[in-house]
Motif scaffolding. Structure first.
Motif, PDB file in Angstrom:
ATOM      1  N   HIS A  49     -41.277  70.894  60.381  1.00 27.75           N
ATOM      2  CA  HIS A  49     -41.418  70.655  61.813  1.00 27.75           C
ATOM      3  C   HIS A  49     -41.108  71.915  62.617  1.00 27.75           C
ATOM      4  O   HIS A  49     -41.793  72.201  63.608  1.00 27.75           O
ATOM      5  CB  HIS A  49     -40.522  69.505  62.260  1.00 27.75           C
ATOM      6  CG  HIS A  49     -40.992  68.178  61.787  1.00 27.75           C
ATOM      7  ND1 HIS A  49     -40.146  67.104  61.628  1.00 27.75           N
ATOM      8  CD2 HIS A  49     -42.221  67.720  61.437  1.00 27.75           C
ATOM      9  CE1 HIS A  49     -40.827  66.068  61.200  1.00 27.75           C
ATOM     10  NE2 HIS A  49     -42.090  66.413  61.074  1.00 27.75           N
ATOM     11  N   LEU A  50     -40.105  72.663  62.200  1.00 23.09           N
ATOM     12  CA  LEU A  50     -39.774  73.906  62.900  1.00 23.09           C
ATOM     13  C   LEU A  50     -40.954  74.870  62.859  1.00 23.09           C
ATOM     14  O   LEU A  50     -41.356  75.431  63.881  1.00 23.09           O
ATOM     15  CB  LEU A  50     -38.532  74.557  62.287  1.00 23.09           C
ATOM     16  CG  LEU A  50     -38.113  75.889  62.905  1.00 23.09           C
ATOM     17  CD1 LEU A  50     -37.802  75.734  64.392  1.00 23.09           C
ATOM     18  CD2 LEU A  50     -36.903  76.443  62.162  1.00 23.09           C
ATOM     19  N   ARG A  51     -41.541  75.019  61.702  1.00 25.39           N
ATOM     20  CA  ARG A  51     -42.691  75.917  61.557  1.00 25.39           C
ATOM     21  C   ARG A  51     -43.844  75.462  62.439  1.00 25.39           C
ATOM     22  O   ARG A  51     -44.441  76.251  63.168  1.00 25.39           O
ATOM     23  CB  ARG A  51     -43.112  75.965  60.084  1.00 25.39           C
ATOM     24  CG  ARG A  51     -44.295  76.874  59.798  1.00 25.39           C
ATOM     25  CD  ARG A  51     -44.634  76.915  58.308  1.00 25.39           C
ATOM     26  NE  ARG A  51     -44.744  75.624  57.669  1.00 25.39           N
ATOM     27  CZ  ARG A  51     -45.811  74.830  57.741  1.00 25.39           C
ATOM     28  NH1 ARG A  51     -46.867  75.201  58.427  1.00 25.39           N
ATOM     29  NH2 ARG A  51     -45.841  73.671  57.109  1.00 25.39           N
ATOM     30  N   ARG A  52     -44.128  74.187  62.404  1.00 25.67           N
ATOM     31  CA  ARG A  52     -45.256  73.665  63.188  1.00 25.67           C
ATOM     32  C   ARG A  52     -44.993  73.747  64.694  1.00 25.67           C
ATOM     33  O   ARG A  52     -45.906  74.022  65.473  1.00 25.67           O
ATOM     34  CB  ARG A  52     -45.571  72.231  62.767  1.00 25.67           C
ATOM     35  CG  ARG A  52     -46.141  72.154  61.358  1.00 25.67           C
ATOM     36  CD  ARG A  52     -46.309  70.713  60.910  1.00 25.67           C
ATOM     37  NE  ARG A  52     -46.727  70.614  59.554  1.00 25.67           N
ATOM     38  CZ  ARG A  52     -47.985  70.511  59.161  1.00 25.67           C
ATOM     39  NH1 ARG A  52     -48.955  70.525  60.046  1.00 25.67           N
ATOM     40  NH2 ARG A  52     -48.282  70.412  57.884  1.00 25.67           N
ATOM     41  N   LEU A  53     -43.768  73.496  65.109  1.00 27.24           N
ATOM     42  CA  LEU A  53     -43.454  73.591  66.532  1.00 27.24           C
ATOM     43  C   LEU A  53     -43.482  75.033  67.026  1.00 27.24           C
ATOM     44  O   LEU A  53     -43.838  75.284  68.176  1.00 27.24           O
ATOM     45  CB  LEU A  53     -42.108  72.936  66.841  1.00 27.24           C
ATOM     46  CG  LEU A  53     -42.119  71.413  66.800  1.00 27.24           C
ATOM     47  CD1 LEU A  53     -40.716  70.854  67.036  1.00 27.24           C
ATOM     48  CD2 LEU A  53     -43.098  70.829  67.803  1.00 27.24           C
ATOM     49  N   LYS A  54     -43.142  75.981  66.166  1.00 25.60           N
ATOM     50  CA  LYS A  54     -43.265  77.386  66.556  1.00 25.60           C
ATOM     51  C   LYS A  54     -44.733  77.757  66.780  1.00 25.60           C
ATOM     52  O   LYS A  54     -45.062  78.522  67.684  1.00 25.60           O
ATOM     53  CB  LYS A  54     -42.623  78.298  65.510  1.00 25.60           C
ATOM     54  CG  LYS A  54     -41.111  78.301  65.579  1.00 25.60           C
ATOM     55  CD  LYS A  54     -40.518  79.260  64.556  1.00 25.60           C
ATOM     56  CE  LYS A  54     -39.025  79.248  64.651  1.00 25.60           C
ATOM     57  NZ  LYS A  54     -38.517  80.399  65.365  1.00 25.60           N
TER      58      LYS A  54
END
Length: 180
Positions: A49-54
Motif C-alpha cells: 500500500h505504501l508503494r502504491r500510494l506513493k
C-alpha cells in the motif's frame, strides 16, 4: 497486516479536467481505500500500500495538485473499530453487488433450461460469465482487509453458481448424446 496503523493520503487536484479526479478516485477505490472525507483516504499500512500510494502521490503532483502521505494510529480502540467498520461496510457493499450478479447468472441459466436451449454456444457464454464472477470475487477478497461479514455468503453463492453451470453443462451434453 497491522490492524492498528494506516496510511493516510490527503490530496487536492485542480477541478478540471474532471476525468483526472475521477481516475484518481477509481485508482484509490481499486486499492480498497476508504475515504474519511473528500480528498482524504486511508489504507491499512503495508509495504504494498505504501508503494502504491506513493505512485498516486506522484500522479497527484503530476496533475498539478498537492498530496501528503502520512502514517496514522488511532488515539483509542473505538477509533480503530470505526475505521475497520468502514472497510468492512465497503466490502460488504461489494459482496452484496456480487451476490446480486450471482442471482442474475442463475436466472439466466434457469431461463435457458426452461426454454430447453441446450447449445454449446450458450454453455460457452455462461462459462465466460461464471469466470467473470470468479475473477470478480477474487478481486473483492483481495481488498477485504478485515473480513467483512458477507464474505462467506458470497463464496457460497459462487459455489451455487458453479453447481448450476455444472448441471446445465450436463444437460447440454445429454442433449447432444455425449454422456452416453
Amino acid at each position: 497486516m497491522n490492524n492498528e496503523a494506516w496510511l493516510i493520503l490527503s490530496y487536492k487536484v485542480p477541478p478540471e479536467p474532471t476525468a483526472r479526479r475521477v481516475a484518481l478516485w477509481r485508482k484509490l477505490k481499486g486499492l480498497g481505500a476508504v475515504y474519511l472525507q473528500n480528498g482524504v483516504c486511508l489504507l491499512p499500512e503495508t509495504d504494498d500500500h505504501l508503494r502504491r500510494l506513493k505512485i498516486v502521490e506522484n500522479d497527484v503532483t503530476a496533475a498539478g495538485g498537492e498530496a501528503v502521505l502520512l502514517r496514522g494510529l488511532p488515539l483509542e480502540t473505538g477509533q480503530s473499530a470505526k475505521v475497520t467498520a468502514r472497510f468492512k461496510a465497503d466490502r460488504d457493499e461489494a459482496y452484496a453487488e456480487f451476490i446480486d450478479k450471482c442471482d442474475d447468472f442463475e436466472r439466466e441459466v434457469a431461463k435457458e433450461i426452461a426454454a430447453s436451449h441446450y447449445t454449446y454456444a450458450e454453455l460457452e457464454e455462461n462459462d465466460v460469465d461464471l469466470k467473470k464472477l470468479q475473477g470478480w470475487l477474487e478481486k473483492i477478497r483481495k481488498l477485504d482487509f478485515y473480513g467483512a461479514p458477507r464474505a462467506a455468503e458470497a463464496a457460497d453463492r459462487l459455489k451455487q453458481c458453479e453447481a448450476v453451470l455444472d448441471d446445465y453443462a450436463r444437460r447440454v451434453f445429454d442433449a447432444h448424446d455425449e454422456n452416453k
